[in-house]
Design a protein around this motif. Structure first.
Motif, PDB file in Angstrom:
ATOM      1  N   UNK A 254       0.835  -1.194   0.000  1.00 42.30           N
ATOM      2  CA  UNK A 254       0.000   0.000   0.000  1.00 42.30           C
ATOM      3  C   UNK A 254       0.878   1.254   0.000  1.00 42.30           C
ATOM      4  N   UNK A 255       2.014   1.197   0.660  1.00 38.26           N
ATOM      5  CA  UNK A 255       2.935   2.331   0.640  1.00 38.26           C
ATOM      6  C   UNK A 255       3.382   2.639  -0.784  1.00 38.26           C
ATOM      7  N   UNK A 256       3.731   1.629  -1.544  1.00 36.60           N
ATOM      8  CA  UNK A 256       4.156   1.838  -2.925  1.00 36.60           C
ATOM      9  C   UNK A 256       3.041   2.475  -3.746  1.00 36.60           C
ATOM     10  N   UNK A 257       1.830   1.992  -3.551  1.00 37.49           N
ATOM     11  CA  UNK A 257       0.714   2.522  -4.329  1.00 37.49           C
ATOM     12  C   UNK A 257       0.382   3.952  -3.919  1.00 37.49           C
ATOM     13  N   UNK A 258       0.418   4.226  -2.629  1.00 40.99           N
ATOM     14  CA  UNK A 258       0.138   5.583  -2.153  1.00 40.99           C
ATOM     15  C   UNK A 258       1.192   6.558  -2.661  1.00 40.99           C
ATOM     16  N   UNK A 259       2.446   6.151  -2.624  1.00 41.13           N
ATOM     17  CA  UNK A 259       3.512   7.034  -3.093  1.00 41.13           C
ATOM     18  C   UNK A 259       3.365   7.334  -4.587  1.00 41.13           C
ATOM     19  N   UNK A 299      -7.179   4.504   4.202  1.00 37.30           N
ATOM     20  CA  UNK A 299      -7.415   5.924   3.935  1.00 37.30           C
ATOM     21  C   UNK A 299      -6.558   6.796   4.845  1.00 37.30           C
ATOM     22  N   UNK A 300      -6.523   6.453   6.124  1.00 41.01           N
ATOM     23  CA  UNK A 300      -5.739   7.229   7.081  1.00 41.01           C
ATOM     24  C   UNK A 300      -4.255   7.180   6.729  1.00 41.01           C
ATOM     25  N   UNK A 301      -3.769   6.023   6.336  1.00 44.91           N
ATOM     26  CA  UNK A 301      -2.359   5.901   5.962  1.00 44.91           C
ATOM     27  C   UNK A 301      -2.050   6.791   4.759  1.00 44.91           C
ATOM     28  N   UNK A 305       0.489   9.923   4.754  1.00 46.98           N
ATOM     29  CA  UNK A 305       1.617   9.939   3.827  1.00 46.98           C
ATOM     30  C   UNK A 305       1.634  11.260   3.048  1.00 46.98           C
ATOM     31  N   UNK A 306       0.452  11.720   2.651  1.00 41.41           N
ATOM     32  CA  UNK A 306       0.355  13.007   1.968  1.00 41.41           C
ATOM     33  C   UNK A 306       0.766  14.144   2.898  1.00 41.41           C
ATOM     34  N   UNK A 307       0.312  14.090   4.142  1.00 37.65           N
ATOM     35  CA  UNK A 307       0.641  15.149   5.101  1.00 37.65           C
ATOM     36  C   UNK A 307       2.136  15.270   5.309  1.00 37.65           C
ATOM     37  N   UNK A 308       2.846  14.141   5.264  1.00 36.80           N
ATOM     38  CA  UNK A 308       4.289  14.135   5.503  1.00 36.80           C
ATOM     39  C   UNK A 308       5.098  14.388   4.238  1.00 36.80           C
ATOM     40  N   UNK A 309       4.422  14.504   3.097  1.00 29.71           N
ATOM     41  CA  UNK A 309       5.116  14.694   1.826  1.00 29.71           C
ATOM     42  C   UNK A 309       5.482  16.159   1.626  1.00 29.71           C
ATOM     43  N   UNK A 310       6.125  16.444   0.506  1.00 25.62           N
ATOM     44  CA  UNK A 310       6.480  17.818   0.176  1.00 25.62           C
ATOM     45  C   UNK A 310       5.344  18.564  -0.520  1.00 25.62           C
ATOM     46  N   UNK A 339      -9.260  13.514  12.225  1.00 29.40           N
ATOM     47  CA  UNK A 339      -8.004  13.132  11.585  1.00 29.40           C
ATOM     48  C   UNK A 339      -7.669  14.084  10.442  1.00 29.40           C
ATOM     49  N   UNK A 340      -8.654  14.459   9.653  1.00 30.91           N
ATOM     50  CA  UNK A 340      -8.416  15.391   8.547  1.00 30.91           C
ATOM     51  C   UNK A 340      -7.924  16.745   9.057  1.00 30.91           C
ATOM     52  N   UNK A 341      -8.447  17.181  10.207  1.00 34.49           N
ATOM     53  CA  UNK A 341      -7.952  18.413  10.817  1.00 34.49           C
ATOM     54  C   UNK A 341      -6.465  18.280  11.134  1.00 34.49           C
ATOM     55  N   UNK A 342      -6.079  17.115  11.658  1.00 32.68           N
ATOM     56  CA  UNK A 342      -4.676  16.885  11.975  1.00 32.68           C
ATOM     57  C   UNK A 342      -3.800  16.853  10.741  1.00 32.68           C
ATOM     58  N   UNK A 343      -4.298  16.239   9.685  1.00 31.77           N
ATOM     59  CA  UNK A 343      -3.554  16.168   8.421  1.00 31.77           C
ATOM     60  C   UNK A 343      -3.303  17.576   7.875  1.00 31.77           C
ATOM     61  N   UNK A 344      -4.346  18.402   7.860  1.00 32.30           N
ATOM     62  CA  UNK A 344      -4.208  19.766   7.348  1.00 32.30           C
ATOM     63  C   UNK A 344      -3.247  20.572   8.221  1.00 32.30           C
TER      64      UNK A 344
END
Length: 360
Positions: A254-259, A299-301, A305-310, A339-344
Motif C-alpha cells: 500500500x505504501x508503494x501505491x500511495x507514493x 485511507x488514514x495511511x 503519507x500526503x501530510x508528511x510529503x512535500x 483526523x483530517x484536521x490533523x492532516x491539514x
C-alpha cells in the motif's frame, strides 16, 4: 475573559467534550481557533439515498465523544477547531428545493422530457439558480475565514457542496490539484439536468482554470460519458479500487501505491473525501453505496503519507456522511474529520505534537 492559553491550561481533554461548546467539545471561540470547519447541510439533487444534509449535525453530535488525544496528532486540540454551522437558510433551502427535485427525477425515470412540461422546467431552472447561489455564498463564507488567517475545511452535505470552496481556494492558488477519494468519478455533465449535481462536482471542478489536475482514488462505479471524459484528458488520473486491489494481490504494498498516487499530484493539493470511498460497513447509510472500497486504515495511511510529503495541502472537504437510526455514520465521520484536521494542520506546519509510539 480567559485567554486561549488559559483555556488550554484549564481544559481537561480526558473528560467528555463540553456539549455547550463547539465541535469536539472544545472551549475555543472562532477567533481563538486555527481551524474553522464550514458546514454546508445541502442535498438537493440526490437521486438515490438521502440524508447527507443531516451529516454535519450527526458529526457534531458524535464529536463530543471523540477522545482528543490523537495518536498521530496529540496536541491537535490545542490549536482550536471551530464549527461554523452556516446560515439557517442553507438547510431550509435544501429541504425546499429537494422537494421540488423529486418530481423531476421521477419524470426522468419515467422517460419524460422536462422541457415538454413548463412547470417542471421552471422548477429545474429554480433549482439550478438556488444551487448557483449556494456556490456563491459558500465561496464568500470560506473567503471570509481565509482572510482572517484560518485553515478552512468544508463539511457537506452532498458532494455538490465544495464547488464554491474550490473557487475560494482558487483566489489564492492559481494552480492546484484535487486528490479525490470516492467510489464514483462524479464527472457527469449536468446529471439529470442539474447543473450542480452531486454527480457533476468533479466535472464542474475541472472546468475551473485553477484546477490543473484531478487524481481519483478508490473509484468503482462510472458511466461511459465519464470514461470518455477521463480518456480525453491528460489532467485526470484514476486509480480504481479494482486496480489498487489487483496490485495488492500481486505483491505491491500500500505504501508503494500511495507514493505513486502522491507522485502524480501537483505541488498544491485540495483533498476531497467522499465517505463512500470506504467499505460500506464504515458508512452504511451513505447515499450511493458501492461494494468494495478502502479500509479506514488504508485511507488514514494515505492521508498521513500526503501530510508528511512535500506537497502543500491547501484545503480539505468531507462529504456524503448520512446518519442512520444509530450513531455509527456520525461516529466514523467525526473521527475521520478530526483526523483530517490533523492532516491539514501538520502539513501546514502547525504544532500538533509528536506521534505517540506504543511498543516497538
Amino acid at each position: 475573559m480567559s485567554t486561549k492559553q488559559e483555556k488550554i491550561q484549564n481544559f481537561d481533554p480526558s473528560q467528555p467534550g463540553l456539549a455547550e461548546a463547539s465541535i469536539f467539545g472544545l472551549p475555543f471561540t472562532a477567533d481563538e481557533s486555527d481551524i474553522v470547519i464550514v458546514a454546508v447541510p445541502w442535498e438537493v439533487t440526490v437521486s438515490y439515498g438521502a440524508g447527507a444534509s443531516d451529516g454535519p449535525k450527526a458529526i457534531l453530535d458524535a464529536s463530543y465523544q471523540v477522545d482528543l488525544l490523537h495518536q498521530d496528532f496529540p496536541d491537535l486540540w490545542k490549536l482550536g477547531i471551530y464549527l461554523d454551522e452556516g446560515p439557517s437558510h442553507w438547510k431550509a433551502n435544501s429541504d425546499l428545493y429537494k422537494e421540488k427535485a423529486a418530481p423531476l427525477i421521477e419524470a426522468l425515470e419515467n422517460g419524460e422530457r422536462i422541457a415538454d412540461d413548463r412547470e417542471l422546467q421552471a422548477d429545474l431552472d429554480a433549482i439550478n439558480a438556488a444551487s448557483a447561489q449556494l456556490k456563491r455564498e459558500v465561496k464568500e463564507r470560506v473567503l471570509s475565514w481565509q482572510q482572517k488567517g484560518k485553515k478552512v475545511i468544508l463539511l457537506g452535505g452532498d458532494h455538490s457542496t465544495p464547488l464554491g470552496y474550490y473557487e475560494a481556494l482558487g483566489t489564492a492558488y492559481a494552480n492546484f490539484g484535487i486528490l479525490h477519494f470516492d467510489a464514483h468519478m462524479d464527472l457527469r455533465e449536468a446529471y439529470e439536468g442539474f447543473t450542480y449535481s452531486h454527480a457533476s462536482i468533479m466535472y464542474n471542478a475541472t472546468r475551473l482554470p485553477q484546477v490543473s489536475k484531478l487524481v481519483q482514488v478508490g473509484i468503482r462505479d462510472f458511466c461511459e460519458q465519464e470514461l470518455k471524459e477521463v480518456q480525453s484528458s491528460e489532467d485526470i488520473k484514476v486509480f480504481t479500487d479494482a486496480d489498487l486491489k489487483k496490485g495488492q494481490f500481486e505483491g505491491k504494498t500500500w505504501q508503494e501505491q500511495v507514493d505513486r498516487i502522491i507522485g502524480v499530484l501537483p505541488q498544491y493539493v485540495a483533498v476531497s473525501f467522499d465517505i463512500d470511498v470506504l467499505q460500506q460497513w464504515y458508512c452504511p447509510n451513505t447515499g450511493t453505496p458501492v461494494p468494495g472500497g478502502l479500509s479506514y486504515e488504508q485511507a488514514v495511511y494515505a492521508l498521513n503519507r500526503l501530510a508528511a510529503s512535500e506537497k502543500k495541502i491547501i484545503g480539505i472537504d468531507l462529504v456524503e456522511v448520512a446518519p442512520g437510526e444509530d450513531e455509527w455514520d456520525g461516529n466514523v465521520g467525526a473521527r475521520l474529520l478530526f483526523h483530517l484536521c490533523g492532516v491539514l494542520a501538520k502539513n501546514n506546519g502547525l504544532a500538533v505534537g509528536d506521534r505517540v509510539v506504543l511498543g516497538d
